[in-house]
Write an enzyme that holds these catalytic residues in place. Structure first.
Site, PDB file in Angstrom:
ATOM      1  CG  PHE A 126      -0.257  -0.030   2.547  1.00 47.01           C
ATOM      2  CD1 PHE A 126       0.273   1.114   3.129  1.00 47.01           C
ATOM      3  CD2 PHE A 126      -0.134  -1.231   3.230  1.00 47.01           C
ATOM      4  CE1 PHE A 126       0.914   1.075   4.361  1.00 47.01           C
ATOM      5  CE2 PHE A 126       0.493  -1.284   4.473  1.00 47.01           C
ATOM      6  CZ  PHE A 126       1.023  -0.122   5.038  1.00 47.01           C
ATOM      7  NE  ARG A 175      -2.359   3.859  18.386  1.00 48.72           N
ATOM      8  CZ  ARG A 175      -2.204   3.803  17.067  1.00 48.72           C
ATOM      9  NH1 ARG A 175      -1.701   4.829  16.415  1.00 48.72           N
ATOM     10  NH2 ARG A 175      -2.549   2.731  16.389  1.00 48.72           N
ATOM     11  CB  THR A 186      -6.401   1.715  11.365  1.00 47.20           C
ATOM     12  OG1 THR A 186      -5.424   1.882  12.398  1.00 47.20           O
ATOM     13  CG2 THR A 186      -5.828   2.150  10.040  1.00 47.20           C
ATOM     14  NE  ARG A 218      -7.707   6.754  11.983  1.00 49.12           N
ATOM     15  CZ  ARG A 218      -6.637   6.326  12.625  1.00 49.12           C
ATOM     16  NH1 ARG A 218      -6.750   5.403  13.571  1.00 49.12           N
ATOM     17  NH2 ARG A 218      -5.446   6.809  12.335  1.00 49.12           N
ATOM     18  CG  ASN A 259      -7.022   6.364   8.375  1.00 49.72           C
ATOM     19  OD1 ASN A 259      -6.364   7.341   8.033  1.00 49.72           O
ATOM     20  ND2 ASN A 259      -6.479   5.318   8.964  1.00 49.72           N
ATOM     21  CG  HIS A 283      -0.113   9.424  11.570  1.00 51.14           C
ATOM     22  ND1 HIS A 283       0.285   8.134  11.322  1.00 51.14           N
ATOM     23  CD2 HIS A 283       0.801   9.953  12.429  1.00 51.14           C
ATOM     24  CE1 HIS A 283       1.403   7.896  12.000  1.00 51.14           C
ATOM     25  NE2 HIS A 283       1.738   8.985  12.670  1.00 51.14           N
TER      26      HIS A 283
END
EC number: 2.7.4.6
Length: 143
Positions: A59, A87, A93, A104, A114, A117
């Site tokens: 990817f 997070r 993710t 997200r 998404n 980061h």
């Protein structure tokens, strides 16, 4: 509890949909304070360098193309257990697996686009913050 720093990037998809303020407000409401911030359009070399650990993965090219497709907001955030807190605010993710109310779940459309980061460890955060910010660009919050 430890005061930490983490790197946050609001990705081109979320920037393009005008979610910058909403996302930063969520970080601040959770006690994460921006101590450095840049609005920038990553070059191919910057994106490749930042994501170098993924260079051999299938990817990688798509990730670099996406991250250079529009401007991003790069921030260093500071707070109690900042890496984990950030997070948790981001969510999984894959936005289809993200808990309702996470960034997200609310703003991302796919695992590729998404919205944001976040550093995955304190060591990663230190490396990632140094990638984007010189020491004299980071301003600890005293108020």
């Amino acid at each position: 509890m430890a005061v930490e720093r983490t790197l946050s990037i609001i990705k081109p998809d979320a920037v393009g949909k005008n979610h910058i303020g909403e996302i930063i407000a969520r970080f601040e409401k959770a006690g994460l304070k921006p101590v450095a911030m840049k609005y920038k359009h990553l070059s191919q070399a910057e994106a490749e360098g930042f994501y170098a650990e993924h260079k051999e993965r299938g990817f990688f090219a798509d990730l670099v193309a996406f991250m250079t497709s529009g401007p991003v907001v790069v921030s260093a955030l500071e707070g109690e257990n900042a890496v984990l807190a950030h997070r948790e605010i981001l969510g999984a993710t894959n936005p289809k697996e993200a808990a309702p109310g996470t960034i997200r779940a609310d703003f991302a459309t796919s695992i590729d686009e998404n919205a944001a980061h976040g550093s995955d460890s304190v060591a990663s955060a230190e490396r990632e913050i140094a990638y984007f910010f010189a020491a004299d660009e980071i301003f600890p919050r005293t108020r």
